[in-house]
Design a protein around this motif. Structure first.
Motif, PDB file in Angstrom:
ATOM      1  N   ALA A 197      62.993 123.129  42.864  1.00 35.77           N
ATOM      2  CA  ALA A 197      62.072 122.444  41.960  1.00 35.77           C
ATOM      3  C   ALA A 197      62.797 121.935  40.718  1.00 35.77           C
ATOM      4  N   ASP A 200      64.620 118.773  41.669  1.00 37.79           N
ATOM      5  CA  ASP A 200      63.677 117.659  41.822  1.00 37.79           C
ATOM      6  C   ASP A 200      63.199 117.156  40.469  1.00 37.79           C
ATOM      7  N   ARG A 201      62.904 118.063  39.556  1.00 34.66           N
ATOM      8  CA  ARG A 201      62.413 117.650  38.236  1.00 34.66           C
ATOM      9  C   ARG A 201      63.464 116.870  37.467  1.00 34.66           C
ATOM     10  N   GLU A 202      64.722 117.343  37.528  1.00 31.09           N
ATOM     11  CA  GLU A 202      65.783 116.638  36.817  1.00 31.09           C
ATOM     12  C   GLU A 202      66.010 115.249  37.408  1.00 31.09           C
ATOM     13  N   LYS A 205      62.933 112.869  36.234  1.00 30.50           N
ATOM     14  CA  LYS A 205      62.700 112.644  34.809  1.00 30.50           C
ATOM     15  C   LYS A 205      62.986 111.205  34.368  1.00 30.50           C
TER      16      LYS A 205
END
Length: 263
Positions: A197, A200-202, A205
């Motif tokens: 996760a 994926d978030r990085e 962004k």
């Protein structure tokens, strides 16, 4: 002559052993030289066994200790040069002892520890024993150990940590002072599913920042505030179908752009 293992040297060491080694040097390779070599090894086996006995109760079996010491004896016989001013026993003892120590250093550690740290461990242990005799009943400080062993405090700490690395505990063992039924295996970590996760978030962004403000707001309300589509539609004054379409289009766009970046 074969003697008892407690003997320090064969009874016929002088002059027969010296003469045998002098003859061994002059003999060419062949059955006669090999027979003489074997007889010398057999004659000195009690000495290798006596040296091996110094390392008993250190985690290695007696049979393996004798085998390693015998290997050191064979090396001593093969490398000894009687033309030098040195008795064979003066050459054999450090050779055999070094072979046994090398065995412990290279094969008996449960964890790989650099030789430098192994040496620090040995010096720390020796200093501890000496200080306990001088100050019985009182554990020596790291500074006292360092002064005694000629090590810095940091080196003493590394040596102290290495003391516990010689033998490993079973994963079924219970930690000292732990609750009944709790083992070391229970304390082991595993793969963290949250790491995916984070990746994926990085990745998403910078793409989120490029979305129109209304789409960013909708995604925030849906995935970060966990609001339903109908609630979002009511809040923005648009239809739920429009919200659903915007979410789908935004997610598809983000996924497509991230996959293109990965390629």
């Amino acid at each position: 002559m074969r003697t008892h293992a407690n003997s320090s040297r064969p009874h016929d060491d002088t002059p027969d052993t010296d003469a045998a080694f002098a003859r061994l040097v002059d003999l060419p390779d062949g059955p006669e030289r090999e027979a003489l070599r074997q007889s010398l090894v057999s004659a000195w086996l009690p000495v290798s066994e006596r040296l091996a006995s110094r390392f008993r109760n250190r985690g290695e079996t007696w049979e393996d200790l004798c085998q390693v010491a015998a290997l050191g004896l064979v090396k001593a016989v093969d490398r000894y040069d009687p033309r030098r001013e040195c008795a064979f026993i003066s050459f054999a003892v450090p050779t055999i002892t070094g072979e046994v120590k090398r065995h412990f250093r290279d094969h008996m550690w449960s964890l790989h520890v650099p030789r430098r740290v192994q040496d620090q461990r040995n010096r720390v242990r020796a200093a501890q024993r000496e200080l306990l005799q001088v100050f019985p009943g009182r554990a020596p400080t790291e500074a006292q150990i360092g002064e005694r062993a000629g090590l810095t405090v940091a080196e003493v700490r590394a040596g102290l940590e290495a003391i516990g690395c010689f033998n490993a505990l079973s994963l079924d063992a219970q930690p000292q002072g732990g609750d009944h039924g709790f083992t070391l295996a229970d304390a082991m970590g595993g793969p963290d599913p949250a790491l995916d996760a984070v990746i994926d978030r990085e990745a998403v962004k910078p793409r989120l920042r490029q979305l129109p403000e209304r789409e960013r707001r909708i995604l925030y309300m849906r995935f970060f505030r966990d609001m339903t589509q109908s609630r979002i539609a009511e809040d923005l004054g648009i239809s739920q179908m429009h919200v659903s379409r915007l979410i789908t289009n935004s997610c598809d766009r983000l996924r497509r752009e991230i996959m293109q970046d990965a390629v």
